[in-house]
Write a protein that holds these residues in place. Sequence first.
Motif, PDB file in Angstrom:
ATOM      1  N   ASN A  91       0.433  -1.394  -2.644  1.00  0.00           N
ATOM      2  CA  ASN A  91       1.354  -2.422  -3.133  1.00  0.00           C
ATOM      3  C   ASN A  91       1.644  -3.498  -2.091  1.00  0.00           C
ATOM      4  O   ASN A  91       2.260  -4.523  -2.413  1.00  0.00           O
ATOM      5  CB  ASN A  91       2.665  -1.786  -3.592  1.00  0.00           C
ATOM      6  CG  ASN A  91       2.474  -0.946  -4.843  1.00  0.00           C
ATOM      7  OD1 ASN A  91       1.586  -1.220  -5.654  1.00  0.00           O
ATOM      8  ND2 ASN A  91       3.279   0.094  -4.987  1.00  0.00           N
ATOM      9  N   TYR A  92       1.219  -3.262  -0.872  1.00  0.00           N
ATOM     10  CA  TYR A  92       1.424  -4.240   0.204  1.00  0.00           C
ATOM     11  C   TYR A  92       0.116  -4.976   0.506  1.00  0.00           C
ATOM     12  O   TYR A  92       0.094  -6.196   0.640  1.00  0.00           O
ATOM     13  CB  TYR A  92       1.954  -3.538   1.459  1.00  0.00           C
ATOM     14  CG  TYR A  92       3.232  -2.789   1.186  1.00  0.00           C
ATOM     15  CD1 TYR A  92       4.461  -3.419   1.311  1.00  0.00           C
ATOM     16  CD2 TYR A  92       3.203  -1.458   0.765  1.00  0.00           C
ATOM     17  CE1 TYR A  92       5.645  -2.739   1.036  1.00  0.00           C
ATOM     18  CE2 TYR A  92       4.376  -0.771   0.485  1.00  0.00           C
ATOM     19  CZ  TYR A  92       5.594  -1.413   0.620  1.00  0.00           C
ATOM     20  OH  TYR A  92       6.754  -0.744   0.335  1.00  0.00           O
ATOM     21  N   ILE A  93      -0.982  -4.220   0.593  1.00  0.00           N
ATOM     22  CA  ILE A  93      -2.290  -4.836   0.843  1.00  0.00           C
ATOM     23  C   ILE A  93      -2.757  -5.606  -0.386  1.00  0.00           C
ATOM     24  O   ILE A  93      -3.381  -6.667  -0.282  1.00  0.00           O
ATOM     25  CB  ILE A  93      -3.334  -3.756   1.211  1.00  0.00           C
ATOM     26  CG1 ILE A  93      -2.899  -3.009   2.474  1.00  0.00           C
ATOM     27  CG2 ILE A  93      -4.717  -4.371   1.407  1.00  0.00           C
ATOM     28  CD1 ILE A  93      -3.739  -1.784   2.785  1.00  0.00           C
ATOM     29  N   GLY A  94      -2.434  -5.061  -1.554  1.00  0.00           N
ATOM     30  CA  GLY A  94      -2.891  -5.631  -2.825  1.00  0.00           C
ATOM     31  C   GLY A  94      -3.556  -4.535  -3.634  1.00  0.00           C
ATOM     32  O   GLY A  94      -4.529  -3.934  -3.154  1.00  0.00           O
ATOM     33  N   PRO A  95      -3.068  -4.241  -4.848  1.00  0.00           N
ATOM     34  CA  PRO A  95      -3.576  -3.107  -5.641  1.00  0.00           C
ATOM     35  C   PRO A  95      -5.068  -3.178  -5.943  1.00  0.00           C
ATOM     36  O   PRO A  95      -5.784  -2.186  -5.811  1.00  0.00           O
ATOM     37  CB  PRO A  95      -2.745  -3.182  -6.929  1.00  0.00           C
ATOM     38  CG  PRO A  95      -1.528  -3.957  -6.560  1.00  0.00           C
ATOM     39  CD  PRO A  95      -1.949  -4.930  -5.512  1.00  0.00           C
ATOM     40  N   GLU A  96      -5.547  -4.345  -6.338  1.00  0.00           N
ATOM     41  CA  GLU A  96      -6.946  -4.454  -6.766  1.00  0.00           C
ATOM     42  C   GLU A  96      -7.908  -4.212  -5.606  1.00  0.00           C
ATOM     43  O   GLU A  96      -8.860  -3.435  -5.714  1.00  0.00           O
ATOM     44  CB  GLU A  96      -7.186  -5.839  -7.376  1.00  0.00           C
ATOM     45  CG  GLU A  96      -8.577  -5.977  -7.995  1.00  0.00           C
ATOM     46  CD  GLU A  96      -8.756  -7.299  -8.718  1.00  0.00           C
ATOM     47  OE1 GLU A  96      -9.913  -7.751  -8.836  1.00  0.00           O
ATOM     48  OE2 GLU A  96      -7.741  -7.884  -9.160  1.00  0.00           O
ATOM     49  N   GLN A  97      -7.654  -4.862  -4.477  1.00  0.00           N
ATOM     50  CA  GLN A  97      -8.542  -4.688  -3.331  1.00  0.00           C
ATOM     51  C   GLN A  97      -8.435  -3.269  -2.764  1.00  0.00           C
ATOM     52  O   GLN A  97      -9.438  -2.676  -2.348  1.00  0.00           O
ATOM     53  CB  GLN A  97      -8.213  -5.716  -2.247  1.00  0.00           C
ATOM     54  CG  GLN A  97      -9.303  -5.819  -1.183  1.00  0.00           C
ATOM     55  CD  GLN A  97      -9.079  -6.984  -0.240  1.00  0.00           C
ATOM     56  OE1 GLN A  97      -8.018  -7.097   0.373  1.00  0.00           O
ATOM     57  NE2 GLN A  97     -10.076  -7.855  -0.117  1.00  0.00           N
ATOM     58  N   SER A  98      -7.239  -2.707  -2.767  1.00  0.00           N
ATOM     59  CA  SER A  98      -7.049  -1.342  -2.266  1.00  0.00           C
ATOM     60  C   SER A  98      -7.845  -0.344  -3.098  1.00  0.00           C
ATOM     61  O   SER A  98      -8.478   0.571  -2.555  1.00  0.00           O
ATOM     62  CB  SER A  98      -5.564  -0.970  -2.280  1.00  0.00           C
ATOM     63  OG  SER A  98      -4.839  -1.755  -1.365  1.00  0.00           O
ATOM     64  N   ALA A 150      -6.702   6.918   2.750  1.00  0.00           N
ATOM     65  CA  ALA A 150      -5.280   7.267   2.688  1.00  0.00           C
ATOM     66  C   ALA A 150      -4.403   6.041   2.915  1.00  0.00           C
ATOM     67  O   ALA A 150      -3.376   5.864   2.241  1.00  0.00           O
ATOM     68  CB  ALA A 150      -4.966   8.339   3.732  1.00  0.00           C
ATOM     69  N   LEU A 151      -4.804   5.189   3.840  1.00  0.00           N
ATOM     70  CA  LEU A 151      -4.011   3.992   4.116  1.00  0.00           C
ATOM     71  C   LEU A 151      -4.034   3.039   2.921  1.00  0.00           C
ATOM     72  O   LEU A 151      -2.995   2.504   2.520  1.00  0.00           O
ATOM     73  CB  LEU A 151      -4.539   3.292   5.370  1.00  0.00           C
ATOM     74  CG  LEU A 151      -3.704   2.108   5.879  1.00  0.00           C
ATOM     75  CD1 LEU A 151      -2.277   2.538   6.180  1.00  0.00           C
ATOM     76  CD2 LEU A 151      -4.333   1.504   7.121  1.00  0.00           C
ATOM     77  N   PHE A 152      -5.212   2.833   2.338  1.00  0.00           N
ATOM     78  CA  PHE A 152      -5.291   1.960   1.163  1.00  0.00           C
ATOM     79  C   PHE A 152      -4.494   2.536  -0.009  1.00  0.00           C
ATOM     80  O   PHE A 152      -3.839   1.791  -0.748  1.00  0.00           O
ATOM     81  CB  PHE A 152      -6.749   1.752   0.748  1.00  0.00           C
ATOM     82  CG  PHE A 152      -7.470   0.725   1.571  1.00  0.00           C
ATOM     83  CD1 PHE A 152      -7.068  -0.601   1.564  1.00  0.00           C
ATOM     84  CD2 PHE A 152      -8.552   1.084   2.364  1.00  0.00           C
ATOM     85  CE1 PHE A 152      -7.724  -1.559   2.328  1.00  0.00           C
ATOM     86  CE2 PHE A 152      -9.221   0.136   3.131  1.00  0.00           C
ATOM     87  CZ  PHE A 152      -8.805  -1.185   3.112  1.00  0.00           C
ATOM     88  N   ALA A 153      -4.543   3.858  -0.183  1.00  0.00           N
ATOM     89  CA  ALA A 153      -3.838   4.483  -1.307  1.00  0.00           C
ATOM     90  C   ALA A 153      -2.325   4.364  -1.153  1.00  0.00           C
ATOM     91  O   ALA A 153      -1.610   4.060  -2.117  1.00  0.00           O
ATOM     92  CB  ALA A 153      -4.245   5.950  -1.422  1.00  0.00           C
ATOM     93  N   GLN A 154      -1.830   4.602   0.063  1.00  0.00           N
ATOM     94  CA  GLN A 154      -0.380   4.615   0.264  1.00  0.00           C
ATOM     95  C   GLN A 154       0.216   3.221   0.441  1.00  0.00           C
ATOM     96  O   GLN A 154       1.421   3.036   0.264  1.00  0.00           O
ATOM     97  CB  GLN A 154      -0.034   5.478   1.480  1.00  0.00           C
ATOM     98  CG  GLN A 154      -0.406   6.945   1.298  1.00  0.00           C
ATOM     99  CD  GLN A 154       0.486   7.861   2.097  1.00  0.00           C
ATOM    100  OE1 GLN A 154       1.686   7.934   1.865  1.00  0.00           O
ATOM    101  NE2 GLN A 154      -0.096   8.562   3.049  1.00  0.00           N
ATOM    102  N   MET A 155      -0.617   2.257   0.796  1.00  0.00           N
ATOM    103  CA  MET A 155      -0.098   0.910   1.060  1.00  0.00           C
ATOM    104  C   MET A 155      -0.664  -0.118   0.083  1.00  0.00           C
ATOM    105  O   MET A 155      -0.679  -1.312   0.366  1.00  0.00           O
ATOM    106  CB  MET A 155      -0.434   0.515   2.504  1.00  0.00           C
ATOM    107  CG  MET A 155       0.123   1.463   3.559  1.00  0.00           C
ATOM    108  SD  MET A 155       1.927   1.538   3.576  1.00  0.00           S
ATOM    109  CE  MET A 155       2.311  -0.064   4.270  1.00  0.00           C
TER     110      MET A 155
END
Length: 507
Positions: A252-259, A245-250
């Motif tokens: 654009n901040y963490i980085g789309p590809e790695q998320s 959930a955190l990777f999905a919602q964030m």
Amino acid sequence: MVKHSRWLIQDADQSEQILERMQTHFLPDLICHEQDTLTFYDDFEWRLWRKDFLLASNIRGQIILTEGNDSQTFDNEVSPSFARSFRNQNLSDRLWQVSDIRRLLPMAEVETSVREYALRNFEDEKKVCKLVITRSGYADMWELTSMRGYDKDYREALSCILEAEPENPERHLYRLSLELLDIKPGKYKSKPKTKVPPEMASADACSKMVRKMWKNVRINEDGIIQDLDTEFLHQYRVALRRMRALFAQMKNYIGPEQSLWFKDALGDLARETNRLRDLDVYLEDRDYYFGLVPEKLQPGLEELFQHFTRERNREQKRVAAYLQNTPYLNKVSAIEETLKSCPSEPGEKGHLPIAEVAAQRIRKRYKQIAKDAALIHDQTPDDDVHEIRLDCKKLRYLLEFFGPVLDKERVRPVMQALKKLQDNLGRFNDYSVQRESLEHYLENHKTSEEIQKAVHALSGVLFMKQQKEREQVCGQLEDFLADDVRQLIKQLTQPTSMAQSSKGSPA
């Protein structure tokens, strides 16, 4: 009126001196003297300890339960395993309220010596007081109890003890003894909170959070493999779900590809345990399901649950083997290596302060719920209602993840308001999923006519319950989107709230 007092004597020699002094006032009659080894139990999350309970057993089949400073002994009991396994209903109920379905695990042993005396007077050798001295590695605990009508003798015996200036214990001797052995609760929490400064870059803050969540994935694996209790699998899956959930919602901040990579990799791990979790839930709710169908159909339901039990045993063995095989361990290694470099390529907004980003995300998600809710009415398709449920779940995750970064006190009332709506939507979804799962089972398994009749009856009841929850959706949405909740969201996400949180955050 019966009087009772409890005291601690640190020096064993001093205890013997008090006993000698009492012999000038009473005839101490030793009723019993027992050496004992107490094995103390708690669950994986130390729920008993945290609620000021202690649970111990000895080789004589006794269970000792302490609550605060009080203790009670239950004879002829089974060795601790689960709260519902005990013979004494009162003991079982009290433990169930605290530990629920978690297995009780041995955590420490304490050697004790217990002497019980009847203090008798010189005149007619009547028992005037009861004295129990419990010795452990920490101290001697003296417990003095009066007999009815002998208050004067009780005061006389008490004065002999008080001359030694004993401690008035704030906690039970057993807890003090365990603390002396450096026994203390672990730091594990099913939903860990991660302290991040409000000004920390959002990509870095999210990375710190997911690394802490990942620890919960790994720490629950052994309990799943050993099949200690079903909560290990549940919390393993919760940790994976929260990370995704955190990777999905964030993203654009963490980085789309790695998320996206993390979301897929974590989803692969969770997917292998789906059926086992479904079966666990069915079996845990067995009594509830039996209460929904007529008695004449219950033999068919009993047969169905026997099938579930056998399938669950097979599935548990499969999952346990899966968690220990090379492909799984390779996936785990890949995730852990990638976590070390996360975020490898933060998004364009990854440098923004986490408090600012969190406030923006919470506002946006709440507005999305309001927008979707405006289209919901009594005839809205169920799929649209499910979408609202998913939006609410995303908002809850945001509040859980980032609420402490904003203002913990202002998060609480928002969470309470959201919980009412989520409970309604959750039950609506659960009944739907349960019906589909049962129908799917019939389609894919050769079953008896009795099972089919029981499942159809159960499915019908679940459908009616689902419709009842559906009727409440519009009202629950209206409550959650009312002015008071809107104001709470506004206060939580306004700059002054973030500034207050920043003042109270660690540097």
